[in-house]
Design a protein around this motif. Structure first.
Motif, short mmCIF file in Angstrom:
data_model
loop_
_atom_site.label_atom_id
_atom_site.label_comp_id
_atom_site.label_asym_id
_atom_site.label_seq_id
_atom_site.Cartn_x
_atom_site.Cartn_y
_atom_site.Cartn_z
N CYS A 93 0.83 -1.19 0.00
CA CYS A 93 0.00 0.00 0.00
C CYS A 93 0.87 1.24 0.00
O CYS A 93 2.07 1.18 0.28
CB CYS A 93 -0.96 0.01 1.18
SG CYS A 93 -0.17 0.24 2.78
N LEU A 94 0.24 2.36 -0.34
CA LEU A 94 0.91 3.66 -0.36
C LEU A 94 0.22 4.59 0.61
O LEU A 94 -1.01 4.56 0.75
CB LEU A 94 0.86 4.27 -1.76
CG LEU A 94 1.74 3.59 -2.80
CD1 LEU A 94 1.30 3.99 -4.20
CD2 LEU A 94 3.20 3.93 -2.58
N GLN A 95 1.01 5.42 1.27
CA GLN A 95 0.48 6.41 2.19
C GLN A 95 1.12 7.76 1.85
O GLN A 95 2.34 7.86 1.74
CB GLN A 95 0.83 5.99 3.62
CG GLN A 95 0.32 6.92 4.68
CD GLN A 95 0.72 6.44 6.07
OE1 GLN A 95 1.75 5.80 6.24
NE2 GLN A 95 -0.09 6.75 7.05
N TRP A 96 0.28 8.76 1.65
CA TRP A 96 0.76 10.11 1.39
C TRP A 96 0.59 10.93 2.66
O TRP A 96 -0.47 10.90 3.29
CB TRP A 96 -0.07 10.77 0.28
CG TRP A 96 0.16 10.19 -1.07
CD1 TRP A 96 1.02 10.67 -2.03
CD2 TRP A 96 -0.48 9.06 -1.69
NE1 TRP A 96 0.96 9.89 -3.16
CE2 TRP A 96 0.05 8.89 -2.97
CE3 TRP A 96 -1.44 8.16 -1.24
CZ2 TRP A 96 -0.36 7.89 -3.83
CZ3 TRP A 96 -1.84 7.14 -2.08
CH2 TRP A 96 -1.30 7.01 -3.37
N THR A 97 1.64 11.65 3.06
CA THR A 97 1.58 12.44 4.29
C THR A 97 2.17 13.83 4.03
O THR A 97 2.56 14.16 2.92
CB THR A 97 2.33 11.75 5.44
OG1 THR A 97 3.71 11.66 5.11
CG2 THR A 97 1.77 10.37 5.72
N GLY A 98 2.25 14.63 5.10
CA GLY A 98 2.83 15.96 5.00
C GLY A 98 2.00 16.87 4.13
O GLY A 98 0.79 17.01 4.32
N GLY A 133 3.75 21.04 7.39
CA GLY A 133 3.97 20.23 6.19
C GLY A 133 5.10 20.75 5.32
O GLY A 133 4.90 21.15 4.18
N ALA A 134 6.31 20.76 5.88
CA ALA A 134 7.46 21.25 5.13
C ALA A 134 7.97 20.23 4.13
O ALA A 134 8.85 20.52 3.35
CB ALA A 134 8.58 21.62 6.10
N SER A 135 7.40 19.03 4.17
CA SER A 135 7.81 18.01 3.21
C SER A 135 6.57 17.33 2.64
O SER A 135 5.49 17.37 3.22
CB SER A 135 8.73 16.98 3.87
OG SER A 135 8.08 16.30 4.90
N ALA A 136 6.77 16.75 1.49
CA ALA A 136 5.73 15.97 0.82
C ALA A 136 6.22 14.53 0.81
O ALA A 136 7.29 14.25 0.27
CB ALA A 136 5.51 16.49 -0.60
N ASN A 137 5.47 13.65 1.43
CA ASN A 137 5.95 12.29 1.66
C ASN A 137 5.03 11.25 1.03
O ASN A 137 3.82 11.36 1.13
CB ASN A 137 6.02 12.01 3.16
CG ASN A 137 6.65 13.14 3.93
OD1 ASN A 137 7.75 13.55 3.63
ND2 ASN A 137 5.95 13.65 4.92
N VAL A 138 5.65 10.25 0.44
CA VAL A 138 4.93 9.06 -0.01
C VAL A 138 5.69 7.87 0.57
O VAL A 138 6.92 7.82 0.49
CB VAL A 138 4.87 8.95 -1.55
CG1 VAL A 138 4.13 7.68 -1.97
CG2 VAL A 138 4.23 10.17 -2.16
N VAL A 139 4.97 6.95 1.19
CA VAL A 139 5.60 5.77 1.79
C VAL A 139 4.96 4.53 1.20
O VAL A 139 3.74 4.38 1.23
CB VAL A 139 5.45 5.77 3.33
CG1 VAL A 139 6.11 4.53 3.92
CG2 VAL A 139 6.04 7.04 3.93
N LEU A 140 5.78 3.66 0.66
CA LEU A 140 5.31 2.36 0.18
C LEU A 140 5.62 1.34 1.28
O LEU A 140 6.75 1.27 1.76
CB LEU A 140 6.02 1.97 -1.11
CG LEU A 140 5.56 0.64 -1.71
CD1 LEU A 140 5.52 0.75 -3.22
CD2 LEU A 140 6.44 -0.51 -1.30
N THR A 141 4.62 0.59 1.68
CA THR A 141 4.77 -0.48 2.65
C THR A 141 4.35 -1.77 1.97
O THR A 141 3.30 -1.82 1.33
CB THR A 141 3.89 -0.23 3.89
OG1 THR A 141 4.25 1.03 4.46
CG2 THR A 141 4.08 -1.33 4.92
#
Length: 111
Positions: free
Chosen positions: A32-37, A45-53
């Motif tokens: 799955c993918l999770q978008w944060t920030g 939200g100084a960063s744009a994050n995508v995390v693949l788990t």
């Protein structure tokens, strides 16, 4: 990037129950993918994050992609491109499962 092998049942359960997690196909037994920030309008939200788990057998994999949020008129980060890049990197690293890669769309960027 973090690879846990062998992963405990708790590691696998945590990976499969990540909050705001959008499933994708073609990677491991579960991914799955999770978008944060920036993508979720989170405070600071100084960063744009995508995390693949991902989970494969008794292994878990976590791959983050972090970039700066837009500043002073700079273009917004492309969450779809970030997600595709992470997914393809996981497949290239041997985590593909032989089915077509299906990557969900990023949420609308917070304004």
């Amino acid at each position: 990037m973090a690879l846990i092998s062998p992963a405990s049942p708790q590691d696998i359960s945590e990976a499969e129950s990540a909050s705001d997690c959008s499933p994708l196909t073609g990677i491991g037994d579960f991914a799955c993918l999770q978008w944060t920030g920036y993508f979720r309008g989170e405070a600071g939200g100084a960063s744009a994050n995508v995390v693949l788990t991902a989970v494969r057998g008794d292994e878990t994999l976590e791959m983050p992609y972090v970039t700066s949020a837009p500043m002073n008129g700079a273009p917004a980060p492309d969450g779809d491109a970030m997600a595709r890049a992470l997914a393809q990197a996981a497949v290239d690293a041997g985590w593909g499962n032989g089915t077509p890669l299906g990557v969900p769309a990023a949420p609308a960027a917070a304004s």
